[in-house]
Design an enzyme around this catalytic site. Structure first.
Site, PDB file in Angstrom:
ATOM      1  N   ASP A  60       1.207  76.181  74.560  1.00 17.19           N
ATOM      2  CA  ASP A  60       2.570  76.715  74.417  1.00 17.19           C
ATOM      3  C   ASP A  60       2.572  78.210  74.092  1.00 17.19           C
ATOM      4  O   ASP A  60       1.791  78.679  73.263  1.00 17.19           O
ATOM      5  CB  ASP A  60       3.301  75.993  73.288  1.00 17.19           C
ATOM      6  N   HIS A  62       6.090  79.921  74.273  1.00 15.00           N
ATOM      7  CA  HIS A  62       7.437  79.941  73.677  1.00 15.00           C
ATOM      8  C   HIS A  62       7.977  81.352  73.441  1.00 15.00           C
ATOM      9  O   HIS A  62       8.434  81.682  72.347  1.00 15.00           O
ATOM     10  CB  HIS A  62       7.450  79.143  72.372  1.00 15.00           C
ATOM     11  N   ASP A  88       5.756  75.149  78.468  1.00 16.13           N
ATOM     12  CA  ASP A  88       6.547  75.673  77.344  1.00 16.13           C
ATOM     13  C   ASP A  88       6.397  77.186  77.222  1.00 16.13           C
ATOM     14  O   ASP A  88       5.870  77.708  76.231  1.00 16.13           O
ATOM     15  CB  ASP A  88       6.196  74.968  76.029  1.00 16.13           C
ATOM     16  N   ASN A 120       8.015  70.473  78.578  1.00 13.71           N
ATOM     17  CA  ASN A 120       9.327  69.851  78.379  1.00 13.71           C
ATOM     18  C   ASN A 120      10.441  70.882  78.187  1.00 13.71           C
ATOM     19  O   ASN A 120      11.617  70.581  78.398  1.00 13.71           O
ATOM     20  CB  ASN A 120       9.292  68.885  77.187  1.00 13.71           C
ATOM     21  N   HIS A 121      10.080  72.128  77.844  1.00 13.95           N
ATOM     22  CA  HIS A 121      11.109  73.171  77.714  1.00 13.95           C
ATOM     23  C   HIS A 121      11.443  73.835  79.049  1.00 13.95           C
ATOM     24  O   HIS A 121      12.375  74.647  79.097  1.00 13.95           O
ATOM     25  CB  HIS A 121      10.683  74.214  76.687  1.00 13.95           C
ATOM     26  N   HIS A 244       1.911  70.994  73.459  1.00 12.08           N
ATOM     27  CA  HIS A 244       3.117  70.292  72.996  1.00 12.08           C
ATOM     28  C   HIS A 244       3.277  70.179  71.485  1.00 12.08           C
ATOM     29  O   HIS A 244       4.367  69.894  71.010  1.00 12.08           O
ATOM     30  CB  HIS A 244       3.139  68.892  73.636  1.00 12.08           C
TER      31      HIS A 244
END
Length: 331
Positions: A60, A62, A88, A120-121, A244
């Site tokens: 990730d 982000h 992500d 999932n983002h 995740h």
């Protein structure tokens, strides 16, 4: 997208190395081109990528754009190193747009050396809430957010490295019996609330679970070490590599080193004192970890390898070498 425009976009995005946190000026037209061209590349390549080592694997990000640049600084900028990102890219951090635009630009420039999986983002229902929608609307328009959504709906969801290392964003699924099922998932697609695609992006390992259990996220499942062992044995694989979850050291093993979680956003959201990590897989499938450490809330970082022990995975083809090196601090 002509090469001159693409190189100009990359150069402007990389100028932020000198001024961490600087907003990079890209035009709406350039962003649309990044989305349209990369979308076509994603659809031309399979939903289950089949890759060869050497490759560096990142978890990730982000929207923590300065940390993404630090990863490239120490792992090597494309195409000097091959990369696989586990999803992500957006939400929570301050610079989701810079983050995803640089990743898409590198995908276009080096389509056979640079790979992006879906997290999932990378879903409208999630990034509508957790920051990306607001960033797109504030800096450009809701239309740009919708164009990104169309692009995200075409991202591949899993990768297989040298037929030994199975990679995804989230985890396993009780519906996953054959890798062909992943190849057969049709794109473009949103992420459903349940089923194989949902689980690949949402499920989590849990040391306190045997078999399958409920997930506190309210989506998908948790799974125990027995599920990992059985899956690897059944499909003749050595290692599951996923992201995740925030992990303190940037990487964390599970199920007797048959699964590893990688998280590449240090000092996540400014609230966690976690390190970030990147896993390097060499040609002989030796796995080593580079650590991006968060030393304090002012974002001083050190980057080095972790550990001092040599361990082997249950199958001889994949090994883990955690070599001890002096860490170097970067401001």
């Amino acid at each position: 997208m002509d090469p001159g425009t693409l190189n100009s976009v990359i150069n402007r995005l990389l100028e932020a190395r000198e001024k961490p946190g600087k907003i990079v000026q890209l035009s709406e037209t350039e962003i649309k081109q990044l989305c349209f061209v990369s979308r076509d590349i994603f659809l031309r390549q399979p939903n289950l990528l089949e890759l060869e080592a050497p490759v560096k694997i990142c978890g990730d990000i982000h929207g923590q754009y300065p940390d993404l640049l630090r990863l490239f600084e120490h792992g090597g900028y494309p195409p000097n190193s091959n990369y696989l990102f586990l999803g992500d890219y957006v939400d929570r951090g301050k610079q989701s747009l810079e983050t995803i635009c640089l990743l898409l630009a590198y995908k276009i420039k080096f389509p056979e050396n640079f790979f992006l999986l879906r997290g999932n983002h990378e879903s409208a229902s999630i990034n509508r809430i957790y920051g990306f929608y607001d960033e797109c609307k504030r800096r450009f328009s809701v239309k740009i957010w919708r164009i990104f959504t169309d692009c995200f709906n075409c991202l591949p969801v899993a990768a297989l490295i040298d037929e030994r290392i199975f990679c995804m964003h989230g985890g396993l699924s009780p519906e996953l019996l054959s890798l062909r099922q992943i190849r057969d998932i049709r794109r473009p697609t949103d992420i459903p609330d349940r089923g194989l695609l949902c689980d690949l992006l949402w499920s989590d390992p849990d040391k306190d679970v045997r078999g399958w259990g409920p997930n506190d996220r309210g989506v998908s499942y948790t799974f125990g070490s027995d599920i990992v062992s059985g899956f690897l044995k059944r499909l003749d694989l050595d290692l599951i590599c996923r992201a995740h979850q925030v992990v303190e050291d940037g990487f964390e093993f599970f199920a007797n080193k048959q699964l590893v979680t990688i998280f590449s956003a240090p000092n996540y959201c400014g609230e966690f004192d976690n390190a970030g990590a990147m896993m390097s897989v060499s040609e002989d499938l030796t796995c080593s970890f580079q650590i991006l450490k968060s030393n304090d809330k002012k974002s001083k970082f050190s980057f080095g390898s972790r550990g001092g022990a040599k361990t082997s995975f249950p199958y001889p083809k994949v090994k883990s070498i955690l070599s001890s090196q002096n860490s170097k601090e970067y401001n």
